[in-house]
Design a protein around this motif. Sequence first.
Motif, PDB file in Angstrom:
ATOM      1  N   GLU A  30      -5.283   0.175   0.600  1.00 41.97           N
ATOM      2  CA  GLU A  30      -5.137   1.041   1.129  1.00 41.97           C
ATOM      3  C   GLU A  30      -4.814   1.139   2.850  1.00 41.97           C
ATOM      4  O   GLU A  30      -5.259  -0.123   3.322  1.00 41.97           O
ATOM      5  CB  GLU A  30      -6.137   2.158   0.916  1.00 41.97           C
TER       6      GLU A  30
ATOM      7  N   SER B  91      -4.447   6.441  -1.512  1.00 40.61           N
ATOM      8  CA  SER B  91      -3.764   5.503  -1.648  1.00 40.61           C
ATOM      9  C   SER B  91      -3.610   5.571  -3.240  1.00 40.61           C
ATOM     10  O   SER B  91      -4.046   4.410  -3.942  1.00 40.61           O
ATOM     11  CB  SER B  91      -4.167   3.975  -1.161  1.00 40.61           C
TER      12      SER B  91
ATOM     13  N   ALA C 186       0.910  -1.117   0.032  1.00 43.73           N
ATOM     14  CA  ALA C 186      -0.023  -0.052  -0.142  1.00 43.73           C
ATOM     15  C   ALA C 186       1.009   1.168   0.078  1.00 43.73           C
ATOM     16  O   ALA C 186       1.848   1.343   0.870  1.00 43.73           O
ATOM     17  CB  ALA C 186      -0.857  -0.087   1.342  1.00 43.73           C
TER      18      ALA C 186
END
Length: 368
Positions: free
Chosen positions: A298, A49, A29
């Motif tokens: 994320e 993200s 991520a």
Amino acid sequence: MKITEIEIFPVKIPTIMPYVLSHGTVGHATSVVIRLHADNGIYGIGDTSPSPTFSEESQQSVVSALRDYLEPAIKGMDVYSVEKIHKRMDEALKGNSFAKAAIGIALYDLIGKNLDVPVYQLLGGKVRDSFPLLWPLMGGDADTNCREAEEAIKRGHRSFMIKVGHSDPDVEVERVAAVRKTIGDKLVLIPDANQGWTPQIAIQCIRKMEPYNPAWVEQPVPRHDVEDLVRVRRSVSTQISADESLCSVYDAMSLARSGAVDIVSIKLQKSEGFLKAKKIAAIMEAANIPVFMNSMVETGGNVAASLHFAASLPNAIPYSAALMSTQRLQDDILKAGSLDISDATIRLTARPGLGVSLDEAKLSQYAA
């Protein structure tokens, strides 16, 4: 209450295993976390993200957009002037929805903290308190996918997304068939092609997958051509969903008018945060199109934001939600207990704002 500054923290956290998608393999991520400060000493958390294989933004471009364009544009503005702040951001910088989403999310966290109410109250109140968590099958072959599914079922998951569009079409069908055999007939299975097919191949693959009862197929063709989505939808019995094709209110109107989809995936990050995502969801509600709450790979701040948003939507699909992203990472940037997840379910809290706290040590440990 005026905006005074933005602190920016790019972080990089590894996934529990490589995540194989049609456009490549994801191993981390790569998030940008912000603290949006106001002149009364309160700050809001924003989390985004970006992935340059998904959109035109990268972690580096988000940092630059926030630092060089967006912070100067909104500094000194009234925190409660949310529409005006978004207008000012759009005037300062075209596109860059992931960068703007960090600010859009942080604004609501800041306002919620100042008013001592959770964000879902600012979005119209909650329609539901919790969501069962979908589990994404991260491997690229049938044996790995089936092992993942077996373990996820033990943890309580009842819905699954399998990434397709990156192998020979017949191999993709075999993977879907193998997973369906593993999970049985009653659990939810969603193939997601992430734009990986041409319309012709999409139609062929989806027709071959239909005996295995996919709930829907997500983004079978490239995002730009709505006519191709229409063509695929009219040629198959399975429901069709759009993800990459839906980033703005204008995309929402186009998809609704054309009859291109049965379902849409909303991600706060590609929609610039709560304000515009709520408008997109309203367009879909008017068109009788349900919303699937989706995510990037994320960190926890955006998972919390997505949960508040999803809980406020009357047309959100209730049986599963892609809000599990921290579960596929080796660690997170939130303090323990910020997210209420157990038994493959994520639950709202009544804490003010997003209801989460940043772990300063983790921000430093995973600094990109």
